[in-house]
Design a protein around this motif. Structure first.
Motif, PDB file in Angstrom:
ATOM      1  N   ASP A  26      43.276 -59.938 107.469  1.00  0.00           N
ATOM      2  CA  ASP A  26      43.371 -61.307 107.948  1.00  0.00           C
ATOM      3  C   ASP A  26      42.336 -62.164 107.220  1.00  0.00           C
ATOM      4  O   ASP A  26      41.538 -61.663 106.406  1.00  0.00           O
ATOM      5  CB  ASP A  26      43.223 -61.382 109.470  1.00  0.00           C
ATOM      6  N   ALA A  27      42.342 -63.470 107.489  1.00  0.00           N
ATOM      7  CA  ALA A  27      41.485 -64.394 106.737  1.00  0.00           C
ATOM      8  C   ALA A  27      40.009 -64.070 106.907  1.00  0.00           C
ATOM      9  O   ALA A  27      39.227 -64.143 105.940  1.00  0.00           O
ATOM     10  CB  ALA A  27      41.775 -65.826 107.176  1.00  0.00           C
ATOM     11  N   GLU A  28      39.600 -63.687 108.108  1.00  0.00           N
ATOM     12  CA  GLU A  28      38.197 -63.371 108.349  1.00  0.00           C
ATOM     13  C   GLU A  28      37.772 -62.134 107.572  1.00  0.00           C
ATOM     14  O   GLU A  28      36.707 -62.113 106.937  1.00  0.00           O
ATOM     15  CB  GLU A  28      37.956 -63.159 109.851  1.00  0.00           C
ATOM     16  N   ASP A  29      38.611 -61.092 107.599  1.00  0.00           N
ATOM     17  CA  ASP A  29      38.283 -59.872 106.859  1.00  0.00           C
ATOM     18  C   ASP A  29      38.317 -60.117 105.348  1.00  0.00           C
ATOM     19  O   ASP A  29      37.491 -59.576 104.599  1.00  0.00           O
ATOM     20  CB  ASP A  29      39.257 -58.755 107.231  1.00  0.00           C
ATOM     21  N   GLY A  31      37.527 -62.838 103.917  1.00  0.00           N
ATOM     22  CA  GLY A  31      36.273 -63.524 103.617  1.00  0.00           C
ATOM     23  C   GLY A  31      35.120 -62.552 103.484  1.00  0.00           C
ATOM     24  O   GLY A  31      34.247 -62.717 102.617  1.00  0.00           O
ATOM     25  N   ALA A  32      35.089 -61.517 104.335  1.00  0.00           N
ATOM     26  CA  ALA A  32      34.034 -60.503 104.245  1.00  0.00           C
ATOM     27  C   ALA A  32      34.134 -59.737 102.923  1.00  0.00           C
ATOM     28  O   ALA A  32      33.116 -59.430 102.291  1.00  0.00           O
ATOM     29  CB  ALA A  32      34.131 -59.547 105.427  1.00  0.00           C
ATOM     30  N   ARG A  35      32.815 -61.993 100.140  1.00  0.00           N
ATOM     31  CA  ARG A  35      31.348 -62.064 100.120  1.00  0.00           C
ATOM     32  C   ARG A  35      30.760 -60.809  99.486  1.00  0.00           C
ATOM     33  O   ARG A  35      29.788 -60.877  98.718  1.00  0.00           O
ATOM     34  CB  ARG A  35      30.814 -62.268 101.541  1.00  0.00           C
ATOM     35  N   THR A  53      41.691 -64.311  97.008  1.00  0.00           N
ATOM     36  CA  THR A  53      41.528 -63.620  98.287  1.00  0.00           C
ATOM     37  C   THR A  53      42.848 -63.475  99.034  1.00  0.00           C
ATOM     38  O   THR A  53      43.024 -62.511  99.780  1.00  0.00           O
ATOM     39  CB  THR A  53      40.515 -64.363  99.178  1.00  0.00           C
ATOM     40  N   ASP A  54      43.798 -64.398  98.834  1.00  0.00           N
ATOM     41  CA  ASP A  54      45.078 -64.268  99.535  1.00  0.00           C
ATOM     42  C   ASP A  54      45.949 -63.166  98.950  1.00  0.00           C
ATOM     43  O   ASP A  54      46.998 -62.846  99.503  1.00  0.00           O
ATOM     44  CB  ASP A  54      45.843 -65.594  99.548  1.00  0.00           C
ATOM     45  N   LEU A 167      38.386 -53.300 108.481  1.00  0.00           N
ATOM     46  CA  LEU A 167      39.509 -54.233 108.566  1.00  0.00           C
ATOM     47  C   LEU A 167      40.400 -53.855 109.742  1.00  0.00           C
ATOM     48  O   LEU A 167      40.637 -52.673 109.994  1.00  0.00           O
ATOM     49  CB  LEU A 167      40.352 -54.196 107.288  1.00  0.00           C
TER      50      LEU A 167
END
Length: 200
Positions: A26-29, A31-32, A35, A53-54, A167
């Motif tokens: 998902d978007a939050e994972d 993003g991790a 980073r 990232t997508d 994830l």
């Protein structure tokens, strides 16, 4: 009638349409993961092509590469996906390394930089989906090295353990990829079953 510039046009791949099953963070994972990628490449500079990232994903099964999309094959893959009914699960990304480069004529060698993953739920999904594919005449490969590609670098990186990235996977997808472009299209998405806490 031939056009004057026809001979100058680049040739596309002979089998430019790819169909495969995959899971996406998902978007939050995602993003991790991004980073981590940024910090890793700052400490270990490796020039190369970064995946958006997508497009971060873990492939499950390759359905086929085609000159043009084949409706019967897509329909069979959708029927296979319909047979899968599994709970949502977690994946742990635990190491980073480069896979061997696949030479392509006229292109510089690039080494896929990947995060290695593991998880009983992921292995179960791969196994269950593969069994469903064979029921509809598709070839499913039993070998499975779960990984998420970060980039394609100019030089290889030896395997290194990382601080685990966890994830949560709540669905899997059938994807259409155009090999000549950085483009994914979700043909169909199947939700996985989220367990509910027991009420007391």
């Amino acid at each position: 009638m031939a056009f004057d510039f026809y001979g100058q046009l680049p040739r596309g791949p002979e089998r430019g349409e790819r169909i495969f099953f995959a899971v996406f963070p998902d978007a939050e994972d995602a993003g991790a993961i991004e980073r981590f990628r940024r910090s890793f490449l700052e400490a270990t500079p490796v020039r190369g092509n970064m995946l958006r990232t997508d497009r971060f994903h873990v492939s499950l099964h390759h359905v086929g590469d085609f000159k043009r999309l084949r409706s019967p094959r897509i329909y069979a893959a959708e029927l296979a996906g319909d047979l899968v009914g599994l709970p949502a699960f977690d994946i742990t990304l635990y190491a980073i390394k480069s896979f061997g480069a696949i030479p392509k004529p006229g292109r510089a060698i690039r080494y896929p930089l990947v995060l290695l993953g593991r998880g009983a739920g992921l292995s179960k999904l791969h196994e269950t989906l593969g069994a469903a594919m064979t029921k509809f005449g598709m070839r499913a490969f039993p070998d499975f090295t779960p990984h998420l590609t970060l980039s394609y670098g100019e030089r290889p990186i030896v395997e290194q353990q990382i601080e685990p990235i966890h994830l949560r996977i709540t669905s899997f997808c059938l994807i259409h990829s155009r090999l000549s472009k950085t483009e994914y299209r979700i043909i169909k998405r199947w939700p996985l079953i989220e367990s509910r806490p027991l009420l007391h």
